[in-house]
Design an enzyme around this catalytic site. Structure first.
Site, PDB file in Angstrom:
ATOM      1  CG  MET A  90       5.380  79.724 -16.173  1.00  0.00           C
ATOM      2  SD  MET A  90       5.328  78.248 -17.169  1.00  0.00           S
ATOM      3  CE  MET A  90       5.430  76.997 -15.941  1.00  0.00           C
ATOM      4  N   GLY A 124       6.833  78.897  -9.007  1.00  0.00           N
ATOM      5  CA  GLY A 124       6.409  80.283  -8.961  1.00  0.00           C
ATOM      6  C   GLY A 124       6.710  81.106 -10.206  1.00  0.00           C
ATOM      7  CB  CYS A 143      49.549  62.031 -11.071  1.00  0.00           C
ATOM      8  SG  CYS A 143      50.874  62.231 -12.265  1.00  0.00           S
ATOM      9  NE  ARG A 201      -2.792  74.472  -9.050  1.00  0.00           N
ATOM     10  CZ  ARG A 201      -2.566  73.490  -8.193  1.00  0.00           C
ATOM     11  NH1 ARG A 201      -3.382  72.431  -8.159  1.00  0.00           N
ATOM     12  NH2 ARG A 201      -1.508  73.533  -7.414  1.00  0.00           N
ATOM     13  CE1 TYR A 258      47.550  56.874  -9.287  1.00  0.00           C
ATOM     14  CE2 TYR A 258      48.045  54.546  -9.631  1.00  0.00           C
ATOM     15  CZ  TYR A 258      48.438  55.877  -9.671  1.00  0.00           C
ATOM     16  OH  TYR A 258      49.689  56.216 -10.074  1.00  0.00           O
ATOM     17  CE  LYS A 273       1.374  73.680 -10.213  1.00  0.00           C
ATOM     18  NZ  LYS A 273       1.101  75.070 -10.639  1.00  0.00           N
ATOM     19  NE  ARG A 300       7.170  72.065  -5.804  1.00  0.00           N
ATOM     20  CZ  ARG A 300       6.744  73.277  -6.093  1.00  0.00           C
ATOM     21  NH1 ARG A 300       6.577  73.631  -7.344  1.00  0.00           N
ATOM     22  NH2 ARG A 300       6.472  74.144  -5.155  1.00  0.00           N
ATOM     23  CG  HIS A 325      11.029  83.742  -4.644  1.00  0.00           C
ATOM     24  ND1 HIS A 325      12.173  84.471  -4.887  1.00  0.00           N
ATOM     25  CD2 HIS A 325      10.719  83.113  -5.787  1.00  0.00           C
ATOM     26  CE1 HIS A 325      12.533  84.306  -6.145  1.00  0.00           C
ATOM     27  NE2 HIS A 325      11.665  83.478  -6.719  1.00  0.00           N
ATOM     28  CB  SER A 327      51.616  58.003 -12.944  1.00  0.00           C
ATOM     29  OG  SER A 327      50.759  59.034 -12.526  1.00  0.00           O
TER      30      SER A 327
HETATM   31  P1  ADP Z   1       2.555  77.536  -8.371  1.00  0.00           P
HETATM   32  O1  ADP Z   1       2.997  76.732  -9.530  1.00  0.00           O
HETATM   33  O2  ADP Z   1       3.010  78.939  -8.435  1.00  0.00           O
HETATM   34  O3  ADP Z   1       2.818  76.867  -7.074  1.00  0.00           O
HETATM   35  P2  ADP Z   1      -0.166  76.645  -8.128  1.00  0.00           P
HETATM   36  O4  ADP Z   1      -0.884  76.289  -9.347  1.00  0.00           O
HETATM   37  O5  ADP Z   1       0.358  75.523  -7.329  1.00  0.00           O
HETATM   38  O6  ADP Z   1       0.973  77.679  -8.490  1.00  0.00           O
HETATM   39  O7  ADP Z   1      -1.110  77.514  -7.238  1.00  0.00           O
HETATM   40  C1  ADP Z   1      -0.657  78.172  -6.116  1.00  0.00           C
HETATM   41  C2  ADP Z   1      -1.538  77.911  -4.937  1.00  0.00           C
HETATM   42  O8  ADP Z   1      -2.887  78.179  -5.241  1.00  0.00           O
HETATM   43  C3  ADP Z   1      -1.560  76.462  -4.488  1.00  0.00           C
HETATM   44  O9  ADP Z   1      -0.504  76.170  -3.649  1.00  0.00           O
HETATM   45  C4  ADP Z   1      -2.852  76.407  -3.724  1.00  0.00           C
HETATM   46  O10 ADP Z   1      -2.678  76.893  -2.414  1.00  0.00           O
HETATM   47  C5  ADP Z   1      -3.716  77.354  -4.498  1.00  0.00           C
HETATM   48  N1  ADP Z   1      -4.598  76.575  -5.350  1.00  0.00           N
HETATM   49  C6  ADP Z   1      -4.389  76.174  -6.609  1.00  0.00           C
HETATM   50  N2  ADP Z   1      -5.425  75.444  -7.055  1.00  0.00           N
HETATM   51  C7  ADP Z   1      -6.309  75.406  -6.053  1.00  0.00           C
HETATM   52  C8  ADP Z   1      -7.595  74.796  -5.900  1.00  0.00           C
HETATM   53  N3  ADP Z   1      -8.159  74.075  -6.859  1.00  0.00           N
HETATM   54  N4  ADP Z   1      -8.204  74.946  -4.723  1.00  0.00           N
HETATM   55  C9  ADP Z   1      -7.642  75.668  -3.728  1.00  0.00           C
HETATM   56  N5  ADP Z   1      -6.467  76.272  -3.820  1.00  0.00           N
HETATM   57  C10 ADP Z   1      -5.793  76.130  -4.965  1.00  0.00           C
HETATM   58 MG    MG Z   2       2.207  75.312  -6.373  1.00  0.00          MG
END
Ligand code: ADP
Ligand code: MG
Ligand code: MG
Length: 881
Positions: free
Chosen positions: A106, A104, A832, A95, A852, A26, A338, A454, A764
């Site tokens: 962490m 999702g 073979c 984050r 082959y 990220k 990503r 999810h 073979s």
């Molecule tokens: P995950 O790894 O679970 O996707 P994120 O860190 O991407 O968690 O956060 C999830 C969501 O939170 C992001 O998709 C975004 O919508 C929102 N978010 C995170 N940081 C910001 C920010 N600085 N401003 C606005 N929304 C944010």
């Molecule tokens: Mg995210």
């Protein structure tokens, strides 16, 4: 490395993808996007090394605390806002972000920095109290659950309580006073736990940072790493990012978009967004999101920018991207990117398209596709005409078909899968806590959620079929009931999910092979253009030969003639032949088998249209064609039906005669051909006649005759003479050109391959027998009795019958190739054994210079890919060294 002087914090834009191990996916992605000039809020990243350090010491160290404060100072300067103060308060998100994507798994905390004072400042600044309160309740809930570990249900219950007392619905629809009440109620939730929501913004910040670090070791994150083979030692980075707000009203939104369709691979945006929402609202399935193309009308400027950003990101990463974004009052911000997860079919489409678009090279295209992708695409589909069994229709979230028993919880799935049961996990929706249960199930059905929910994302990543968002069903997972179209289903009831069409069926339904194969065929042609190793097929019946050809085999590497002996119309003659008193009587029965073999071989040569066809002369010991001794005895003791008492006695006698102490090492293969030469003579005659017949039809057959189980050059010498003599008696003018070769499957044959090659035109490797005899394992005994334990104890690294044992069997093969080619430089050599379809073994075959690999017809697509990847890898290897 000196930890003391290492850089601990990178401002966004300082780093990039090359630092992904330190910044996490990220952080590195955000940095990369900022450097590209894309609209990304300011922020900074604390490295993964700090996570490891934190987890070791259990607290943030002084140095880091100071550096975070300094970084916050820079962030304030860059944004013109202040943390914890008006008039323009700085709010941040905290984050997680590991070097390898763990979607999702962490924690993330949004709106950090909000307290009574800054909330009032936000109201003054935006004139929108509703927005400020909404942000506050979100912070209190996220902080309470992820940082302090208060159960989420308590916040849900508090929300319901407040809503009930004050009229309508969820927090989204609450009026101002109700929202205000909700924030107070959340304060109560804290106090019920003897806690206080911290007003000090730095306390909020540091506690959130610690929580993100700790979330690296949460149960679900550990489970995800275990299932996906991710190193536990990597740690997560922490990203502190200036907040932008998708919950500022009708011109604000939050969303997720893929640059191409993750399900079909089609080149168009695919995603969802929610107006006036924040963060996880889209994924969480609280409100049903809208298709991202809806933005075009609602917020055209932001949409245009999004389309352009998607395009630039694809070109930059040269791959399909998954992007999280937020629109604040009409302005687009990118919050994450990503490489997007996708279904195998989509992956192939995308790879081919990008190759055509000139975005990637042939080598990259081939290396991006793994054998599992090809296997994933060869998924069967539900056959037409079974609509009567449909129980619901939902979103086709991950293609393929799976049948299994219903389970309603991940724990049950884990438990029942240990008994070897095939399961379909049925849930209202899935969450990160279901990953283990999903790994234990064969397919998924959910009532709620969209294409980016999810369940959908995880299913695609696991390559398992999923139908999600089947709103017409009702899943009562606590009561263990699924209600669908008037049916009431419970645990153990069998259903089928078809993730290709989005439908679920009651019971098991008929399936067919993949219908459209254009993409696979096109891709495999690309593969063939870079491979050196050809892919041939092991095929024993005309049907298998046809399938082999359809799958792109360039020859038949092994046609086992004994399978043809087992046909219903033949086995009687075969048995009579075996029980013959002498070779004269035997010839009589062989004469009756001859036309049958001629017609078999004719089919082979016809279908292969001039491609090589290797026919192996009879290999197994003769008693394999007779019934078991016990069976004969039982039939003898049964009610005498005149037909056969005498026959049975004779058969019993023969079986006793033929009985062996060790059939695998007994009277079989070329040994049989030498002692009972009339059998091989009949087969050679049939081959010659079939070849002549096909030739007269205008196809020049490519005939290769293979002698099994040779260990001594004199065996080969004698049989070569017999074969040549017989063949020329059928074809005196020598119109058919053919080769005579041998299987190399006895260890001795590898060691004297130079001598055997004097009498052989091709080799073979029969790696099944070669493995048995090299290890001295009889396969059927070994696999059942001790190989598994050997692998568990680490005595063997893997099952040598699946993947060639390079150190032993592989070494013998290498010797065989070298010696064989010393005698005949152009000796044609292939393999073979079943290893011919195993990607690792195929790579080895490429390395030692085989011509082959011959695999079972179904494995041919995977083998063609593996052959191409082997060629590319070895070219890369030789360039590097
Ligand atoms: P995950 O790894 O679970 O996707 P994120 O860190 O991407 O968690 O956060 C999830 C969501 O939170 C992001 O998709 C975004 O919508 C929102 N978010 C995170 N940081 C910001 C920010 N600085 N401003 C606005 N929304 C944010
Ligand atoms: Mg995210
Ligand atoms: Mg063999």
């Amino acid at each position: 490395m000196n930890l003391g002087t290492e850089k601990r914090i990178y401002d966004l834009g300082e780093g990039g993808m090359h630092l992904v191990h330190l910044l996490g996916g990220k952080g590195a992605g955000l940095a990369e996007m900022r450097r590209m000039g894309l609209p990304v809020p300011a922020g900074f990243t604390i490295t993964t090394a700090e996570c490891t350090r934190y987890l070791k010491h259990g607290r943030l160290d002084e140095g880091l605390v100071n550096e975070v404060r300094e970084a916050m100072g820079r962030l304030e300067a860059a944004t013109g806002k202040s943390f914890g103060r008006g008039p323009r308060p700085l709010l941040v998100s905290v984050r997680s972000g590991a070097p390898v994507s763990m979607p999702g798994m962490m924690d993330t905390v949004l709106n950090v920095g909000l307290n009574e004072e800054t909330m009032e400042a936000m109201v003054a600044l935006t004139g929108d109290r509703r927005f400020a309160l909404d942000s506050m309740r979100r912070l209190m809930q996220m902080f309470g659950t992820t940082v302090l570990g208060i159960p989420k249900e308590e916040f849900d219950r508090a929300t319901l309580r407040v809503a009930r007392n004050n009229g309508p619905g969820s927090a989204d629809m609450m009026d101002l006073d109700t929202l205000d009440g909700l924030v107070r109620e959340f304060g109560e939730v804290y106090r019920n736990h003897g806690l206080e929501f911290p007003q000090d913004p730095y306390r909020q910040l540091f506690m959130s940072i610690e929580a993100v670090f700790r979330s690296w070791n949460s149960d679900r994150a550990r489970a995800y790493r275990e299932i996906n083979g991710i190193d536990d030692g990597m740690g997560t980075a922490v990203n502190v990012v200036e907040m932008v707000f998708g919950n500022m009203g009708e011109d604000s939104a939050t969303g997720v978009v893929f640059t191409r369709d993750p399900n079909t691979g089609e080149k168009r945006l695919s995603g969802e967004y929610l107006v006036n929402a924040q963060g996880e609202d889209v994924v969480a399935g609280i409100r049903t999101p809208e298709n991202v193309y809806g933005m075009e009308r609602r917020m055209p400027g932001a949409f245009r920018d999004l389309v352009e950003a998607c395009d630039r990101l694809e070109r930059h990463y040269r791959d399909m991207m998954d992007i999280e974004f937020t629109v604040e009052r009409g302005r687009l911000y990118l919050l994450q990117t990503r490489v997007g997860k996708r279904a195998p079919r989509a992956h192939l489409r995308i790879t081919l398209d990008m190759l055509k678009e000139g975005l990637i090279s042939v080598e990259e295209a081939v290396m991006r596709v793994e054998p599992e992708h090809i296997e994933g695409i060869m998924h069967p589909r539900v056959e037409d005409g079974q609509d009567g069994s449909v129980i619901c229709s939902g979103l086709a979230a991950s293609p393929g078909v799976a049948t299994g028993e219903i389970v309603f919880s991940s724990d049950r799935a884990i438990e029942l899968s240990k008994q070897g049961r095939r399961l379909i996990l049925v849930r209202p929706e899935t969450t990160a806590d279901d990953v283990r249960g999903m790994a234990a199930s064969a397919g998924f059905l959910t009532q709620k959620g969209g294409m980016t929910s999810h369940a959908a994302v995880v299913a695609r990543a696991m390559g398992k079929p999923a139908v999600v968002g089947a709103e017409e069903i009702e899943v009562d997972h606590i009561g263990g009931v699924l209600r669908a179209r008037g049916l009431t289903l419970r645990e153990g009831d069998v259903v089928t999910v078809d993730g290709t069409t989005g439908r679920a069926y009651i019971g098991e339904v008929r399936v067919t092979e993949v219908a459209e194969r254009d993409d696979i065929d096109e891709f495999l042609r690309v593969c063939d253009s870079v491979s050196r190793l050809q892919v041939w097929a092991n095929a024993n019946t005309p049907e298998e030969v046809a399938l082999a050809k359809r799958n792109g085999a360039k020859g038949i590497g092994l046609a086992r003639t004994e399978r043809m002996f087992l046909g219903n119309d033949r086995i009687g003659v075969v048995r009579a032949m075996i029980m013959s008193r002498d070779s004269e009587e035997r010839r009589l029965y062989l004469d009756r088998l001859l036309p049958m073999q001629v017609s078999d071989f004719t089919e082979f040569f016809r279908t292969m249209e001039g491609m090589p066809v290797i026919i192996r002369l009879l290999d197994p010991p003769l008693h394999e064609f007779l019934p078991e001794k016990e069976e004969i005895l039982e039939r003898l003791s049964g009610p005498a039906d005149g037909e056969s008492a005498a026959e049975l006695k004779k058969m019993l006698e023969t079986v006793r005669d033929l009985e062996e102490f060790n059939p695998m090492l007994g009277f079989r293969g070329c040994r049989l051909g030498i002692i009972h030469r009339e059998i091989y003579e009949m087969q050679v005659r049939a081959i010659a006649r079939a070849a002549l017949r096909v030739r007269s039809e205008g196809i020049e057959p490519n005939v290769e005759i293979m002698v099994p189980l040779v260990g001594h050059e004199n065996e080969m010498k004698e049989l070569r003479e017999i074969i040549m003599k017989t063949f020329s008696s059928e074809d005196p003018e020598g119109r058919i050109r053919y080769k005579i070769g041998t299987m190399i499957e006895v260890p001795r044959a590898c060691l004297v391959a130079d001598r055997i090659a004097e009498f052989a035109d091709f080799f073979s490797f029969g790696t099944n027998d070669l493995t048995q005899m090299t290890f001295g394992y009889s396969r059927d005994d070994a696999e059942g009795k001790f190989i598994r334990q050997y692998i568990e104890r680490g005595i063997l690294r893997h099952d040598p019958f699946t993947s060639i044992d390079l150190d032993g069997v592989g070494r013998l093969m290498k010797i065989g190739v070298e010696l064989g080619r010393k005698t005949k430089r152009d000796l044609e050599i292939g393999i073979c054994g079943e290893h011919g379809g195993d990607p690792e073994s195929i790579e080895f075959c490429h390395t030692i210079g085989l011509d082959y690999v011959s695999a079972s017809p179904r494995r041919i697509p995977v083998a063609r890919l593996a052959a191409a990847r082997a060629a590319i890898r070895s070219a890369m290897g030789s360039r590097e060294s």
